[in-house]
Design a protein around this motif. Structure first.
Motif, PDB file in Angstrom:
ATOM      1  N   SER A  63       0.805  -1.251  -0.050  1.00 15.42           N
ATOM      2  CA  SER A  63       0.119   0.003  -0.051  1.00 15.42           C
ATOM      3  C   SER A  63       0.838   1.310  -0.202  1.00 15.42           C
ATOM      4  CB  SER A  63      -1.082  -0.099   1.281  1.00 15.42           C
ATOM      5  OG  SER A  63      -0.073  -0.064   2.446  1.00 15.42           O
ATOM      6  N   ARG A  64       0.366   2.361  -0.594  1.00 17.82           N
ATOM      7  CA  ARG A  64       1.052   3.404  -0.767  1.00 17.82           C
ATOM      8  C   ARG A  64       1.805   4.063   0.376  1.00 17.82           C
ATOM      9  NH1 ARG A  64      -2.664   5.618  -3.878  1.00 17.82           N
ATOM     10  NH2 ARG A  64      -1.517   5.053  -5.953  1.00 17.82           N
ATOM     11  N   GLY A  65       1.000   3.925   1.606  1.00 18.91           N
ATOM     12  CA  GLY A  65       1.711   4.617   2.826  1.00 18.91           C
ATOM     13  C   GLY A  65       2.457   3.844   3.486  1.00 18.91           C
ATOM     14  N   LEU A  66       2.971   2.484   3.004  1.00 17.56           N
ATOM     15  CA  LEU A  66       3.821   1.708   3.659  1.00 17.56           C
ATOM     16  C   LEU A  66       5.162   1.321   2.648  1.00 17.56           C
ATOM     17  CD1 LEU A  66       1.808  -0.865   5.643  1.00 17.56           C
ATOM     18  CD2 LEU A  66       2.930   0.998   6.666  1.00 17.56           C
ATOM     19  N   ARG A  67       5.094   2.061   1.548  1.00 18.08           N
ATOM     20  CA  ARG A  67       6.198   1.790   0.649  1.00 18.08           C
ATOM     21  C   ARG A  67       7.602   2.559   1.086  1.00 18.08           C
ATOM     22  NH1 ARG A  67       2.501   3.388  -4.775  1.00 18.08           N
ATOM     23  NH2 ARG A  67       1.352   1.420  -4.547  1.00 18.08           N
ATOM     24  N   ARG A  68       8.563   1.823   0.784  1.00 26.65           N
ATOM     25  CA  ARG A  68       9.844   2.244   1.276  1.00 26.65           C
ATOM     26  C   ARG A  68      10.040   2.253   2.623  1.00 26.65           C
ATOM     27  NH1 ARG A  68      11.996   3.297  -3.267  1.00 26.65           N
ATOM     28  NH2 ARG A  68      11.044   4.614  -5.018  1.00 26.65           N
ATOM     29  N   ALA A  69       9.436   1.279   3.300  1.00 25.51           N
ATOM     30  CA  ALA A  69       9.690   0.779   4.573  1.00 25.51           C
ATOM     31  C   ALA A  69       9.988  -0.389   4.957  1.00 25.51           C
ATOM     32  CB  ALA A  69       8.197   1.182   5.434  1.00 25.51           C
ATOM     33  N   GLY A  70      10.363  -1.189   3.910  1.00 27.53           N
ATOM     34  CA  GLY A  70      10.999  -2.637   4.113  1.00 27.53           C
ATOM     35  C   GLY A  70       9.920  -3.799   4.169  1.00 27.53           C
ATOM     36  N   VAL A  71       8.721  -3.261   3.607  1.00 30.24           N
ATOM     37  CA  VAL A  71       7.547  -4.173   3.770  1.00 30.24           C
ATOM     38  C   VAL A  71       7.546  -5.133   2.599  1.00 30.24           C
ATOM     39  CG1 VAL A  71       5.075  -4.421   3.622  1.00 30.24           C
ATOM     40  CG2 VAL A  71       5.920  -2.819   5.039  1.00 30.24           C
TER      41      VAL A  71
END
Length: 131
Positions: free
Chosen positions: A75-83
């Motif tokens: 999901s857009r809000g969690l991108r670039r957070a290692g998910v």
């Protein structure tokens, strides 16, 4: 942010259709993802945050030693957070545990750093025929 990762996790088709539309930039469809992955996949990984589907990766296979990463979505809000990296790591671990020896992926050029850098894939020769 607490994200839970579940191999062969339960999800609703509407939630995955919405996530797929967000990830690939199209209108939400009404695909039967649950039926599809249960018929054709070795497994899949669901990432959930507060009970909401926030990430997904499908692991198709040939019934033998080759598995294939498809539809990696975050999901857009969690991108670039290692998910996404964690989704692929869980997929790889479970494919290995199932006896697979190879995990394949293909992707658009802008995802090279993700798959080669963050996820540990290496470049190989491959071919493709548009059908």
């Amino acid at each position: 942010m607490t994200v839970e990762y579940t191999w062969r996790g339960r999800f609703e088709n509407a939630a995955l259709n919405a996530l797929h539309a967000e990830g690939f930039g199209h209108e939400p469809l009404d695909d039967d993802w649950w039926g599809q992955v249960n018929r054709h996949s070795l497994g899949w990984v669901c990432a959930t945050e507060s009970g909401r589907l926030a990430g997904f990766v499908n692991v198709a296979w040939d019934g033998g030693v080759h598995a294939f990463v498809l539809d990696t979505l975050v999901s857009r809000g969690l991108r670039r957070a290692g998910v996404g990296t964690r989704l692929v790591a869980v997929a790889a671990a479970n494919a290995r545990e199932a006896g697979c020896e190879w995990l394949h992926v293909d992707f658009d050029d802008e995802l090279k750093d993700f798959y080669f850098g963050a996820c540990g894939f290496r470049p190989t020769n491959a071919g493709l025929i548009a059908l």
